[in-house]
Design an enzyme around this catalytic site. Structure first.
Site, short mmCIF file in Angstrom:
data_model
loop_
_atom_site.label_atom_id
_atom_site.label_comp_id
_atom_site.label_asym_id
_atom_site.label_seq_id
_atom_site.Cartn_x
_atom_site.Cartn_y
_atom_site.Cartn_z
CB SER A 120 -1.91 -0.44 4.32
OG SER A 120 -2.20 -1.82 4.15
CE1 TYR A 164 0.01 -1.09 9.24
CE2 TYR A 164 -1.51 -2.29 7.81
CZ TYR A 164 -0.33 -1.58 7.99
OH TYR A 164 0.50 -1.37 6.91
#
Length: 264
Positions: free
Chosen positions: A149, A162
């Site tokens: 990401s 995350y």
């Protein structure tokens, strides 16, 4: 028979390429499975959701085959890869998209939730890599893609856990890339921005440059076909994050403080 006709016959006889995709029951993984199936791949689709995998199979006109799997279970990964190879043959392309996401802040930071995310996003991916790399190295060929990401570029409020897992995936792939390339294996890291998936639909904040999972899958498929190391999109979001990372710490934190949620 002329050479052109012989070439066409050989092309027709060539077996379909085999792809294994984890996290294939929804979001980017599902959209990419369908995109590869349309491109002629036979796709081994893995995820924990049996019903979702069955629906994916039905939507693929027989080009996607379900292999249910929890990537946090090492023995299950071994058994799944063995089943894929036994039924379909060698894995030409492995795409590791399994992962989860939740927002966390200092006021509610929980090490157990952190462990859960690391176990799935990072360790689960490492276990899958551990299982497919030896066979590809032995035959001097193959392709691997790891979905990370843009959140791995920089520490953003709400993404402590995350972002940490995605940053680790980026570093791991960058470290492995030169060695795998020497063995004839292409490795790609996929860094999406905001993609419309069941996970991002839980967000309660604006998501700039949001794209559909289908558009994301098209970009990934094109990047894999070109052998790119980093497949990053949308470019506007990538540019913004990279520029933010280059700013002096004082200015960078002044901007990221504006991303903090309002106190309850």
């Amino acid at each position: 028979m002329d050479e052109n006709a012989m070439g066409e016959r050989r092309s027709e006889a060539r077996p379909p390429r085999i792809s294994w995709i984890t996290g294939a029951s929804s979001g980017i993984g599902r959209a990419l499975a369908l995109r590869l199936a349309r491109d002629g791949w036979t796709v081994a689709a893995s995820a924990r959701g049996n019903d979702e995998l069955a629906a994916l199979e039905a939507a693929s006109c027989g080009r996607v085959i379900s292999f249910p799997l929890d990537v946090t279970d090492k023995s299950a990964i071994d058994a799944t890869v063995e089943a894929i190879e036994r039924r379909l043959g060698d894995i030409d392309l492995a795409v590791f998209a399994a992962g989860t996401y939740f927002r966390d802040y200092a006021v509610d930071f929980d090490s157990e939730r952190f462990h859960t995310m690391v176990e799935l996003n990072l360790v689960g991916t490492a276990r899958c890599l551990e299982r497919v790399m030896p066979a590809m190295i032995a035959r001097k060929g193959g392709q691997i893609a790891v979905v990370a990401s843009i959140s791995g570029y920089i520490g953003l409020p709400g993404a402590a856990s995350y972002g940490a897992t995605k940053a680790a995936l980026n570093v791991m792939c960058e470290a492995l890339y030169p060695e795998l390339l020497s063995h004839g294996i292409k490795l790609s890291i996929v860094n999406p921005g905001f993609v419309d998936t069941p996970l991002t639909r839980k967000n309660d904040f604006p998501m700039p440059f949001l794209i559909s999972a289908e558009v994301a899958a098209d970009i990934i498929a094109q990047g894999l076909a070109r052998g790119r190391f980093e497949i990053v999109f949308p470019w506007q979001m990538a540019l913004a994050m990279k520029l933010l990372h280059t700013l002096p710490a004082g200015l960078r934190f002044r901007l990221t403080r504006r991303m903090l949620r309002e106190p309850a």
